[in-house]
Design an enzyme around this catalytic site. Structure first.
Site, mmCIF file in Angstrom:
data_model
loop_
_atom_site.group_PDB
_atom_site.id
_atom_site.type_symbol
_atom_site.label_atom_id
_atom_site.label_comp_id
_atom_site.label_asym_id
_atom_site.label_seq_id
_atom_site.Cartn_x
_atom_site.Cartn_y
_atom_site.Cartn_z
ATOM 1 N N ASP A 69 0.854 -1.183 0.000
ATOM 2 C CA ASP A 69 0.000 0.000 0.000
ATOM 3 C C ASP A 69 0.890 1.232 0.000
ATOM 4 O O ASP A 69 2.001 1.204 0.551
ATOM 5 C CB ASP A 69 -0.919 0.015 1.219
ATOM 6 C CG ASP A 69 -2.000 -1.053 1.160
ATOM 7 O OD1 ASP A 69 -2.326 -1.485 0.038
ATOM 8 O OD2 ASP A 69 -2.502 -1.456 2.224
ATOM 9 N N ASP A 113 -6.980 -1.601 -4.371
ATOM 10 C CA ASP A 113 -8.066 -1.259 -3.452
ATOM 11 C C ASP A 113 -9.038 -0.275 -4.098
ATOM 12 O O ASP A 113 -10.261 -0.396 -3.956
ATOM 13 C CB ASP A 113 -7.502 -0.644 -2.165
ATOM 14 C CG ASP A 113 -6.615 -1.602 -1.393
ATOM 15 O OD1 ASP A 113 -6.816 -2.825 -1.531
ATOM 16 O OD2 ASP A 113 -5.733 -1.139 -0.659
#
Length: 210
Positions: A149, A168
């Site tokens: 991330d 995401d």
């Protein structure tokens, strides 16, 4: 005044003709959208993969980098949970769920006839597959890998919003699109649940002979 019956005007009775409704022809189905699903999925997955490669090679052990005046921060975080760091520590379970989602979408792709559904499911497929690849191939071990991330909005370190990645975002955007289409009555096979068939109209023709 003539009383001859032949000289009297004749009034023809009103003739009513009722047109019976015929069989309603089924509308032609749109073409299948399996190609669009995989096109969207490949492009979105490529974007996710390329950004993760760049982030890992440039942001390792680096301080958060503010972008757009601090509206967005780029920083590398390895996430052992689901999207937005949910369910941390359940990586292998999340990998199985992601694999099931990928298989389900691939199975459904051949039945898709809606452009909107194809785009939405293509995005979800890319997101699920992108994070699944991380969980399978990245450290610390197969099916225990941590997802990369790197986007933190409004503040660094996920203080304002959990840190996320392109995969995401694809899952969220695709999911919202599918929910919106469902609320609008748009089905994955191109049909609309809000379409109503108009009943056949009755036509009355009246003729008067004077």
């Amino acid at each position: 005044m003539s009383t001859d019956p032949e000289s009297r005007p004749e009034t023809a009775p009103v003739a009513a003709e009722v047109a019976e409704p015929g069989p309603v022809a089924e509308p032609a189905l749109p073409k299948r959208r399996i190609g669009l699903v995989f096109l969207v999925a490949v492009l979105a997955f490529a974007a996710d993969l390329v950004t993760k490669i760049i982030v890992v090679s440039t942001l390792e052990r680096h301080e958060p980098i503010p972008v757009l005046g601090g509206l967005v921060y780029f920083q590398l975080v390895r996430n052992g949970g689901a999207a937005f760091s949910i369910a941390t520590g359940m990586t292998w379970i999340l990998a199985i769920i992601a694999a099931a989602v990928v298989i389900a979408i691939i199975w459904l792709a051949g039945r898709l006839r809606s452009v909107g559904w194809a785009i939405g499911l293509g995005l979800v497929l890319a997101g699920a597959f992108g994070n699944l690849v991380d969980r399978i191939f990245r450290a610390p071990s197969p099916f225990q890998g941590h997802v990369v991330d790197f986007v933190s909005v409004f503040a660094p370190n996920g203080e304002a919003w959990p840190i996320f990645n392109v995969a995401d975002s694809c899952i969220c955007v695709g999911g919202v699109l599918i929910v919106l289409l469902s609320l609008l009555g748009k089905e994955y096979d191109g049909r609309s649940t809000k379409d109503s068939k108009s009943p056949g109209k009755t036509t009355v023709k009246a003729e008067e002979n004077q």
